[in-house]
Design a protein around this motif. Structure first.
Motif, mmCIF file in Angstrom:
data_model
loop_
_atom_site.group_PDB
_atom_site.id
_atom_site.type_symbol
_atom_site.label_atom_id
_atom_site.label_comp_id
_atom_site.label_asym_id
_atom_site.label_seq_id
_atom_site.Cartn_x
_atom_site.Cartn_y
_atom_site.Cartn_z
ATOM 1 N N MET A 1 53.587 59.851 0.598
ATOM 2 C CA MET A 1 53.529 58.726 1.494
ATOM 3 C C MET A 1 52.299 58.865 2.386
ATOM 4 O O MET A 1 52.084 59.893 2.993
ATOM 5 N N ALA A 2 51.518 57.845 2.464
ATOM 6 C CA ALA A 2 50.400 57.808 3.394
ATOM 7 C C ALA A 2 50.930 57.361 4.749
ATOM 8 O O ALA A 2 51.651 56.379 4.834
ATOM 9 N N VAL A 3 50.593 58.095 5.797
ATOM 10 C CA VAL A 3 51.074 57.743 7.129
ATOM 11 C C VAL A 3 50.097 56.770 7.776
ATOM 12 O O VAL A 3 48.910 57.034 7.875
ATOM 13 N N TYR A 4 50.607 55.630 8.208
ATOM 14 C CA TYR A 4 49.791 54.633 8.873
ATOM 15 C C TYR A 4 50.050 54.580 10.366
ATOM 16 O O TYR A 4 49.217 54.139 11.118
ATOM 17 N N LEU A 5 51.214 55.031 10.777
ATOM 18 C CA LEU A 5 51.561 54.952 12.189
ATOM 19 C C LEU A 5 52.605 55.998 12.516
ATOM 20 O O LEU A 5 53.602 56.130 11.808
ATOM 21 N N ARG A 6 52.387 56.746 13.586
ATOM 22 C CA ARG A 6 53.384 57.703 14.057
ATOM 23 C C ARG A 6 53.939 57.193 15.379
ATOM 24 O O ARG A 6 53.195 56.848 16.280
ATOM 25 N N CYS A 7 55.256 57.139 15.468
ATOM 26 C CA CYS A 7 55.941 56.697 16.688
ATOM 27 C C CYS A 7 56.793 57.852 17.190
ATOM 28 O O CYS A 7 57.623 58.363 16.450
ATOM 29 N N ASP A 8 56.589 58.230 18.436
ATOM 30 C CA ASP A 8 57.378 59.347 18.955
ATOM 31 C C ASP A 8 58.385 58.926 20.014
ATOM 32 O O ASP A 8 59.019 59.764 20.644
ATOM 33 N N ASP A 9 58.565 57.631 20.186
ATOM 34 C CA ASP A 9 59.536 57.154 21.178
ATOM 35 C C ASP A 9 60.508 56.152 20.552
ATOM 36 O O ASP A 9 60.769 55.095 21.092
ATOM 37 N N VAL A 10 61.050 56.533 19.404
ATOM 38 C CA VAL A 10 61.993 55.701 18.664
ATOM 39 C C VAL A 10 63.390 56.301 18.829
ATOM 40 O O VAL A 10 63.555 57.514 18.890
ATOM 41 N N LEU A 11 64.393 55.427 18.903
ATOM 42 C CA LEU A 11 65.779 55.895 18.944
ATOM 43 C C LEU A 11 66.434 55.636 17.597
ATOM 44 O O LEU A 11 66.262 54.572 17.003
ATOM 45 N N LEU A 12 67.191 56.601 17.129
ATOM 46 C CA LEU A 12 67.966 56.480 15.899
ATOM 47 C C LEU A 12 69.423 56.325 16.283
ATOM 48 O O LEU A 12 69.974 57.149 17.013
ATOM 49 N N SER A 13 70.063 55.249 15.809
ATOM 50 C CA SER A 13 71.502 55.045 16.014
ATOM 51 C C SER A 13 72.219 55.497 14.760
ATOM 52 O O SER A 13 71.925 55.029 13.658
ATOM 53 N N ILE A 14 73.155 56.401 14.959
ATOM 54 C CA ILE A 14 73.947 56.901 13.834
ATOM 55 C C ILE A 14 75.299 57.386 14.367
ATOM 56 O O ILE A 14 75.348 58.052 15.399
ATOM 57 N N ASP A 15 76.353 56.999 13.689
ATOM 58 C CA ASP A 15 77.705 57.398 14.079
ATOM 59 C C ASP A 15 77.988 57.138 15.556
ATOM 60 O O ASP A 15 78.602 57.966 16.242
ATOM 61 N N VAL B 1 58.959 59.248 14.220
ATOM 62 C CA VAL B 1 58.963 58.532 12.947
ATOM 63 C C VAL B 1 57.532 58.358 12.457
ATOM 64 O O VAL B 1 56.660 57.936 13.211
ATOM 65 N N ASP B 2 57.304 58.710 11.197
ATOM 66 C CA ASP B 2 56.055 58.379 10.518
ATOM 67 C C ASP B 2 56.334 57.152 9.661
ATOM 68 O O ASP B 2 57.237 57.183 8.818
#
Length: 89
Positions: A1-15, A23-24
C-alpha cells in the motif's frame, strides 16, 4: 500500500469504546468507492476484537466511516482495512 496521508488524531469505535489510533490512508479506487488503510500501533485487544466487530473511524472535522478489517498476523499491532463511501482525503 502506498501511503498518501497519515492521520494521528483519529478515533476508532469498536465494541462501544473509542480509542485514539494512528491511521495511514492509501489508495482510493473511484470506480468502486473503496479505499484502503492501516491502523497503526493498536493495542492487542483491538487487533483481536476488530476482526469480529463493526468498526468505525472518526476523523477530525466530523467525517465518520465504517471500515472492514483484513486478516492480520497474530503478533502484529497494525491492522489493514478497507473503507467505503466517501474518502477522508
Amino acid at each position: 500500500m502506498a501511503v498518501y496521508l497519515r492521520c494521528d488524531d483519529v478515533l476508532l469505535s469498536i465494541d462501544g469504546q473509542r480509542i485514539a489510533v494512528e491511521v495511514d490512508l492509501g489508495v482510493f479506487l473511484p470506480e468502486t468507492g473503496l479505499w484502503d488503510g492501516v491502523l497503526r500501533h493498536v493495542p492487542t485487544w483491538v487487533v483481536i476484537a476488530v476482526k469480529d466487530a463493526e468498526a468505525r473511524l472518526h476523523f477530525p472535522g466530523g467525517y465518520e466511516c465504517r471500515i472492514r478489517p483484513l486478516a492480520t498476523p497474530d503478533d502484529e499491532t497494525s491492522v489493514p482495512f478497507i473503507g467505503g463511501g466517501g474518502v477522508p482525503f
